[in-house]
Scaffold this active site. Structure first.
Site, PDB file in Angstrom:
ATOM      1  N   ASP A  87      -2.776 -19.006  -3.169  1.00 17.77           N
ATOM      2  CA  ASP A  87      -2.692 -18.873  -4.622  1.00 17.77           C
ATOM      3  C   ASP A  87      -2.805 -17.395  -4.989  1.00 17.77           C
ATOM      4  O   ASP A  87      -3.694 -16.688  -4.503  1.00 17.77           O
ATOM      5  CB  ASP A  87      -3.824 -19.669  -5.281  1.00 17.77           C
ATOM      6  CG  ASP A  87      -3.959 -19.346  -6.762  1.00 17.77           C
ATOM      7  OD1 ASP A  87      -3.249 -19.961  -7.560  1.00 17.77           O
ATOM      8  OD2 ASP A  87      -4.784 -18.469  -7.112  1.00 17.77           O
ATOM      9  N   GLU A 103       1.973 -20.353  -6.097  1.00 20.55           N
ATOM     10  CA  GLU A 103       1.268 -21.076  -5.044  1.00 20.55           C
ATOM     11  C   GLU A 103       2.251 -21.559  -3.984  1.00 20.55           C
ATOM     12  O   GLU A 103       3.360 -21.990  -4.315  1.00 20.55           O
ATOM     13  CB  GLU A 103       0.525 -22.294  -5.611  1.00 20.55           C
ATOM     14  CG  GLU A 103      -0.643 -21.954  -6.523  1.00 20.55           C
ATOM     15  CD  GLU A 103      -1.312 -23.210  -7.051  1.00 20.55           C
ATOM     16  OE1 GLU A 103      -2.510 -23.408  -6.774  1.00 20.55           O
ATOM     17  OE2 GLU A 103      -0.632 -23.992  -7.739  1.00 20.55           O
TER      18      GLU A 103
END
Length: 411
Positions: A11, A108
């Site tokens: 992330d 992500e």
């Protein structure tokens, strides 16, 4: 963890804001946010850097609210084309360490590194290598949840890696009950505010309480979705990390937040037509026709929501704007309760290839498709603003304003 899969969820921290800081180093030590046009409904904070968050600034609040908290914020307009480019650059960096990279969102990615450990060492060391290469080449700081499947690595990242100084957290299978189960149910992957309310009413407050609930009870209440929740709570996720997972289309749709409340059928019909045209154009570009059309709308007061989401089967699969729009307006007239509209959406599902389909008597699709492919080509060659429907030039139209944007934001 060496005897089973090793999966990471990477992330990027405050992605849009991080890209802007990397591109504008003069703002490195200043609180910075990315927000839309303050004169329109899109004047919402899309991303806030950690320094801005220290002043209480949060994503999804209005730009005015954020500036009231700290007037000296650096405010950057969103540049979606740039963010997409950096996201693709980060994905390509990850592919230097494993060929199993699956983008989950613009900021992500899932990585299956099981086969890479013999080359790069244990999982934490490999994550640090990837993290450093991303930072060095893009200026973006990334965090890594490391576990044995996609769902648990996602929860490891969201709940623990983001809070650790080094941005890493390893959650092995045997630690799920000790580490995940005590967490509040809202911190489980796939549990939003509405599902949290349902679970709390059932007396389920933690992930562990959901995991230990009889599966039959959840199946009885929510069917297959209940089983999905139970499996996630127990750390069960057999889905592979698939680089091609987003290539197959199940639906093509688009939604639009309007700059003000729309009160009449006549003015709401304009953005509905523009959305229908956009969806049908995307279908034609991808070689699909849709057999089911869905329409949704919402009001501006999210605390007291109004609106609907309904679908209907079309007489025949089509990607012709006029035919789909007829279905859109039929649905809207039938289900709209007359309340002010601030957000609208149109989606086509039941997709089939457009190169083989059943002809019908007096079929108008070929004629309309030829006309619309001509307008598609004009837009492709000369830009989105090269040709409009006349209705888009009225006060209710949004197509002209959105022509210079990507995903509703300026390029």
């Amino acid at each position: 963890m060496k005897s089973e899969r090793v999966v990471m969820l990477a992330d990027c921290q405050s992605f849009y804001a991080s890209v802007e800081k990397a591109d504008h180093p003069q703002h490195k030590d200043r609180p910075l946010i990315v927000a839309g046009d303050p004169e329109r409904r899109s004047g919402i904070v899309l991303a806030a850097c950690p320094l801005a968050k220290q002043y209480g600034v949060t994503t999804a609040e209005t730009l005015g609210t954020a500036l009231a908290k700290y007037p000296d914020l650096v405010v950057m307009r969103p540049r979606m084309e740039r963010y997409i480019s950096v996201s693709m650059q980060i994905t390509n960096i990850m592919k230097q360490f494993t060929d199993l990279v699956e983008p989950y969102s613009i900021d992500e990615q899932h990585l299956d590194v099981t086969g890479s450990l013999s080359l790069f060492g244990e999982p934490k060391r490999l994550a640090l290598m990837i993290q450093e290469k991303i930072r060095r080449e893009t200026g973006i700081y990334s965090r890594f949840g490391i576990s044995y499947n996609k769902a648990v690595s996602k929860m490891a990242c969201d709940n623990f890696a983001k809070k650790n100084a080094n941005g890493l957290y390893v959650l092995p299978r045997e630690a799920v009950s000790k580490v995940l189960w005590p967490l509040p149910i809202r911190q489980m992957f796939m549990v939003g505010s509405r599902m949290e309310r349902h679970l709390l009413r059932m007396g389920i407050r933690t992930i562990g309480e959901l995991a230990n609930l009889p599966l039959a009870r959840l199946r009885q209440r929510w069917g297959v979705n209940g089983e999905v929740l139970w499996r996630l709570a127990n750390g069960i996720d057999d889905s592979p990390v698939d680089p091609n997972s987003h290539q197959g289309e199940k639906s093509i749709g688009h939604e639009m937040t309007l700059p003000r409340d729309y009160y009449s059928l006549e003015e709401t019909a304009v953005p509905l037509l523009e959305l229908t045209e956009l969806v049908c154009r995307r279908c034609r570009e991808k070689g699909y026709m849709g057999g089911v059309v869905s329409v949704g709308c919402r009001g501006a007061d999210f605390d007291h929501p109004t609106g609907f989401y309904r679908q209907m089967k079309l007489p025949d699969p089509t990607n012709v704007t006029k035919q789909v729009y007829d279905g859109v307006m039929r649905l809207f007239r039938r289900h709209w309760d007359g309340q002010p509209v601030r957000k609208v959406g149109v989606t086509l599902t039941g997709l089939v290839r457009d190169d083989e389909y059943q002809l019908t008597l007096f079929d108008e699709r070929p004629r309309y498709q030829a006309l619309e492919r001509a307008t598609d080509e004009i837009k492709r060659r000369f830009g989105e603003s090269a040709i409009f429907r006349a209705v888009s030039l009225t006060g209710a139209g949004q197509a002209r304003d959105r022509a210079g944007k990507i995903g509703g934001h300026y390029r």
